[in-house]
Design an enzyme around this catalytic site. Structure first.
Site, PDB file in Angstrom:
ATOM      1  N   LYS A 162       0.863  -1.191   0.000  1.00 46.91           N
ATOM      2  CA  LYS A 162       0.000   0.000   0.000  1.00 46.91           C
ATOM      3  C   LYS A 162       0.897   1.238   0.000  1.00 46.91           C
ATOM      4  O   LYS A 162       1.798   1.375   0.838  1.00 46.91           O
ATOM      5  CB  LYS A 162      -0.874  -0.036   1.266  1.00 46.91           C
ATOM      6  CG  LYS A 162      -2.172   0.718   1.171  1.00 46.91           C
ATOM      7  CD  LYS A 162      -3.040   0.378   2.389  1.00 46.91           C
ATOM      8  CE  LYS A 162      -4.299   1.194   2.446  1.00 46.91           C
ATOM      9  NZ  LYS A 162      -5.038   0.955   3.695  1.00 46.91           N
TER      10      LYS A 162
HETATM   11  O1  G3P Z   1      -7.618   1.743   5.507  1.00 42.18           O
HETATM   12  C1  G3P Z   1      -7.963   3.018   5.055  1.00 42.18           C
HETATM   13  C2  G3P Z   1      -9.342   3.505   5.417  1.00 42.18           C
HETATM   14  O2  G3P Z   1     -10.274   2.493   5.337  1.00 42.18           O
HETATM   15  C3  G3P Z   1      -9.394   4.357   6.650  1.00 42.18           C
HETATM   16  O3  G3P Z   1     -10.696   4.517   7.160  1.00 42.18           O
HETATM   17  O4  G3P Z   1     -12.267   5.220   8.938  1.00 42.18           O
HETATM   18  O5  G3P Z   1      -9.842   5.848   9.117  1.00 42.18           O
HETATM   19  O6  G3P Z   1     -11.303   6.937   7.426  1.00 42.18           O
HETATM   20  P1  G3P Z   1     -11.051   5.689   8.209  1.00 42.18           P
END
Ligand code: G3P
Length: 217
Positions: free
Chosen positions: A84
């Site tokens: 990633k």
């Molecule tokens: O893994 C990346 C993403 O899914 C992050 O989510 O909830 O931290 O915006 P969030």
């Protein structure tokens, strides 16, 4: 549409795999920290061994040469690792090089359709548009998925749309309707997909009716 779990918690990964719902896992440095991980390499190996599909492991480097070195190292940890990489110029440059080497990548922190187009042109295996974080600032996260889908279809890109930052089952539903290839979600959201109040109510009624019959026999 494939379901990925967005977590670094091994118990959650094991449970989702047992349900048969787990197609892959995504992690990021914040999720690793939240899970209290100290030895990242050992933890990625553990996640990869529990996951019947791709596991995104994120680089911490931000320069081209360092991203490449870290990406090659992460990819060496397990066969199902996808590296990633953040959407920054050095990251996109590294994605192009890694694509030529056959190392799969997931371009993360994507917030615009043109970022997704650039990542696809560089040969990213996945792009990760963050829906919830766009919604948080009053934008329309789903519109981003629609536009990326249209652009990728217009030009026949094979890059997969990995919808991320999903906060609730409605996000998952709309990702499916708009043609996202993957939805990665927190464990709590995956669990919510099972639940509907009418299912619970209907089952309670069926069991109660059976019990009445049994009691009267
Ligand atoms: O893994 C990346 C993403 O899914 C992050 O989510 O909830 O931290 O915006 P969030």
């Amino acid at each position: 549409m494939r379901f990925f779990l967005d977590t670094a918690v091994l118990a959650e990964i094991e449970e989702a795999a047992a349900w048969g719902l787990l197609d892959g896992v995504t992690t990021n440095p914040s999720l690793m920290a939240k899970a209290g991980v100290r030895d990242f390499d050992a933890h990625y190996r553990a996640i990869a061994s529990l996951t019947p599909g791709p596991v995104s492991a994120e680089v911490l480097a931000t320069t081209y040469e360092e991203i490449l070195a870290e990406a090659r190292h992460l990819y060496s940890l397990a066969d199902n690792i996808v590296v990633k990489i953040p959407f920054i110029p050095a990251g996109v440059q590294a994605i192009r090089t890694l694509h030529a080497e056959g190392i799969p990548t997931n371009c993360t922190l994507v917030f615009s359709p043109l970022q997704a187009l650039i990542a696809a042109k560089a040969g990213a295996t996945y792009v990760s548009p963050f829906l919830g974080r766009l919604d948080d600032i009053g934008h329309d996260g789903m519109e981003l998925i629609r536009q990326i889908r249209q652009i990728f279809d217009n030009y026949g890109f094979e890059t997969k749309i990995l919808a991320a930052s999903l906060r609730h089952p409605q996000h998952v539903l709309h990702c499916a309707l708009e043609g996202a290839d993957v939805a990665t979600m927190p464990f709590a959201v995956m669990k919510q997909l099972f639940h509907h109040p009418l299912t619970d109510k209907g089952l309670a009624q069926f069991l109660a009716d059976y019990q009445k019959l049994h009691a009267g026999a």
